[in-house]
Design an enzyme around this catalytic site. Structure first.
Site, PDB file in Angstrom:
ATOM      1  N   ASP A  65       0.817  -1.216   0.000  1.00  0.00           N
ATOM      2  CA  ASP A  65       0.000   0.000   0.000  1.00  0.00           C
ATOM      3  C   ASP A  65       0.848   1.262   0.000  1.00  0.00           C
ATOM      4  O   ASP A  65       2.063   1.218   0.207  1.00  0.00           O
ATOM      5  CB  ASP A  65      -0.975  -0.009   1.193  1.00  0.00           C
ATOM      6  CG  ASP A  65      -0.332  -0.466   2.499  1.00  0.00           C
ATOM      7  OD1 ASP A  65       0.904  -0.552   2.568  1.00  0.00           O
ATOM      8  OD2 ASP A  65      -1.071  -0.739   3.454  1.00  0.00           O
ATOM      9  N   GLU A 124      -9.701  -1.768   5.367  1.00  0.00           N
ATOM     10  CA  GLU A 124     -10.298  -1.479   6.664  1.00  0.00           C
ATOM     11  C   GLU A 124     -11.548  -2.337   6.868  1.00  0.00           C
ATOM     12  O   GLU A 124     -12.053  -2.934   5.901  1.00  0.00           O
ATOM     13  CB  GLU A 124     -10.683   0.011   6.713  1.00  0.00           C
ATOM     14  CG  GLU A 124      -9.496   0.965   6.556  1.00  0.00           C
ATOM     15  CD  GLU A 124      -8.683   1.137   7.836  1.00  0.00           C
ATOM     16  OE1 GLU A 124      -8.746   0.262   8.726  1.00  0.00           O
ATOM     17  OE2 GLU A 124      -7.985   2.148   7.945  1.00  0.00           O
ATOM     18  N   ASN A 155      -7.596  -2.860  14.462  1.00  0.00           N
ATOM     19  CA  ASN A 155      -9.006  -3.050  14.070  1.00  0.00           C
ATOM     20  C   ASN A 155      -9.175  -4.194  13.074  1.00  0.00           C
ATOM     21  O   ASN A 155     -10.232  -4.351  12.473  1.00  0.00           O
ATOM     22  CB  ASN A 155      -9.584  -1.743  13.498  1.00  0.00           C
ATOM     23  CG  ASN A 155      -8.918  -1.326  12.183  1.00  0.00           C
ATOM     24  OD1 ASN A 155      -8.021  -2.004  11.694  1.00  0.00           O
ATOM     25  ND2 ASN A 155      -9.345  -0.210  11.637  1.00  0.00           N
ATOM     26  N   HIS A 201      -7.435  -4.569  10.241  1.00  0.00           N
ATOM     27  CA  HIS A 201      -7.172  -4.287   8.827  1.00  0.00           C
ATOM     28  C   HIS A 201      -5.940  -5.045   8.343  1.00  0.00           C
ATOM     29  O   HIS A 201      -5.020  -5.325   9.098  1.00  0.00           O
ATOM     30  CB  HIS A 201      -7.113  -2.782   8.520  1.00  0.00           C
ATOM     31  CG  HIS A 201      -5.927  -2.033   9.028  1.00  0.00           C
ATOM     32  ND1 HIS A 201      -6.007  -0.740   9.485  1.00  0.00           N
ATOM     33  CD2 HIS A 201      -4.608  -2.361   9.119  1.00  0.00           C
ATOM     34  CE1 HIS A 201      -4.807  -0.318   9.831  1.00  0.00           C
ATOM     35  NE2 HIS A 201      -3.941  -1.283   9.626  1.00  0.00           N
TER      36      HIS A 201
HETATM   37  C1  F6R Z   1       1.338  -1.382   6.055  1.00  0.00           C
HETATM   38  C2  F6R Z   1       0.166  -2.199   6.316  1.00  0.00           C
HETATM   39  C3  F6R Z   1      -0.645  -2.030   7.552  1.00  0.00           C
HETATM   40  C4  F6R Z   1       0.151  -2.394   8.804  1.00  0.00           C
HETATM   41  C5  F6R Z   1      -0.717  -2.305  10.048  1.00  0.00           C
HETATM   42  C6  F6R Z   1       0.082  -2.545  11.300  1.00  0.00           C
HETATM   43  O1  F6R Z   1       1.909  -1.711   4.794  1.00  0.00           O
HETATM   44  O2  F6R Z   1      -0.149  -2.995   5.497  1.00  0.00           O
HETATM   45  O3  F6R Z   1      -1.785  -2.818   7.478  1.00  0.00           O
HETATM   46  O4  F6R Z   1       0.650  -3.691   8.667  1.00  0.00           O
HETATM   47  O5  F6R Z   1      -1.307  -1.036  10.122  1.00  0.00           O
HETATM   48  O6  F6R Z   1       1.005  -1.523  11.489  1.00  0.00           O
HETATM   49  P1  F6R Z   1       2.139  -1.625  12.615  1.00  0.00           P
HETATM   50  O7  F6R Z   1       3.052  -2.708  12.189  1.00  0.00           O
HETATM   51  O8  F6R Z   1       2.816  -0.262  12.577  1.00  0.00           O
HETATM   52  O9  F6R Z   1       1.439  -1.911  13.880  1.00  0.00           O
END
Ligand code: F6R
Length: 255
Positions: free
Chosen positions: A67, A143, A136, A138
């Site tokens: 992303d 989301e 959450n 995702h």
């Molecule tokens: C980023 C991504 C997000 C993160 C998620 C957890 O490329 O795909 O879904 O993996 O937000 O983020 P952290 O690792 O910072 O807790």
């Protein structure tokens, strides 16, 4: 699903690095899906060390990132493009022409997303997709409520994700509200998934992901439907699991 519970974040990173290195050694032209965020940082640090100290060769690898924020230039200090170069790509011998990261500045976002999907297909699909998880539930920027069959597209971030991400920006207004993200359907086509999580703040999401019903309201639950999902978490992230099914699961199986 193979669930491995490690003692702490370092052990999660170590195990993940071992698996990524195994994949690269076995198939040097592997297609690896990368994630950003704080969770994979320990893994990336180890991959850099394996390249530097043991000559792990990434020159034939192709990469696709999950992303990117819409509206940030690739060199913006919070862009995922910059993150990947700073934490990994600059320090290994990856070929820049084989690095694919969504372009959040594309004029034609829909056209770009279709092209991104075509590039994944052109190289024969993703061999190993690294994933983090949002509190959450995702996956990438899919989301809650995202279609479980979705493809690469533009998504609006939830207010909750904007607030969580605000720690990286000087104020809330600077946090992008939109992102390009691989879809859940795109992620599910990877041949193997490697989902990493660490810490208490992920314990609820991990419990839902591994033990809850599969639902678009927690997109991460879809990993239950993947044929080769490998989940590596630390004890804190595992602390709310009711089923201790993972105990002993990482013991070597008979040949
Ligand atoms: C980023 C991504 C997000 C993160 C998620 C957890 O490329 O795909 O879904 O993996 O937000 O983020 P952290 O690792 O910072 O807790």
């Amino acid at each position: 699903m193979l669930v491995e519970v490690m003692v702490d974040y370092d052990a999660v990173s170590e195990r993940a690095a071992e698996l990524v290195a195994q994949q690269i050694r076995k198939k040097p032209d592997s297609v690896i899906g990368f994630a950003t965020g704080s969770t994979p940082l320990g893994l990336y640090k180890r991959l850099v060390a394996m390249h530097r100290d043991a000559g792990l060769d990434f020159s034939k690898m192709t990469t696709f990132n999950l992303d990117e924020y819409i509206g940030l230039l690739p060199r913006h200090d919070q862009s995922y493009n910059r993150f990947m170069w700073e934490h990994l790509f600059e320090h290994i011998n990856v070929s820049p022409e084989r690095v694919f990261i969504p372009n959040g500045m594309a004029d034609d976002i829909d056209g770009f997303c279709a092209w991104y999907e075509e590039q994944i297909e052109r190289v024969g699909g993703i061999d190993l997709q690294i994933l983090g998880i949002g509190a959450n539930g995702h996956l990438a920027f899919n989301e809650p409520g995202s279609s479980l069959g979705s493809r690469t597209r533009i998504k609006t971030l939830t207010a909750e994700t904007v607030v969580v991400n605000a720690r990286f920006f000087s104020n809330l207004n600077e946090v992008p509200r939109f992102a390009i993200t691989m879809g859940i359907g795109t992620i599910m086509e990877a041949r193997r998934l490697l989902l990493l999580a660490s810490g208490e703040s992920k314990a609820m999401a991990i419990q839902t992901t591994l033990e809850g019903p599969v639902t678009a309201m927690a997109p991460s639950t879809i990993v239950q439907m993947h044929r080769h999902a490998h989940v590596i978490i630390d004890e804190r992230a595992a602390s709310r699991l009711k089923n201790k099914h993972h105990h002993g699961i990482s013991e070597p199986k008979p040949e």
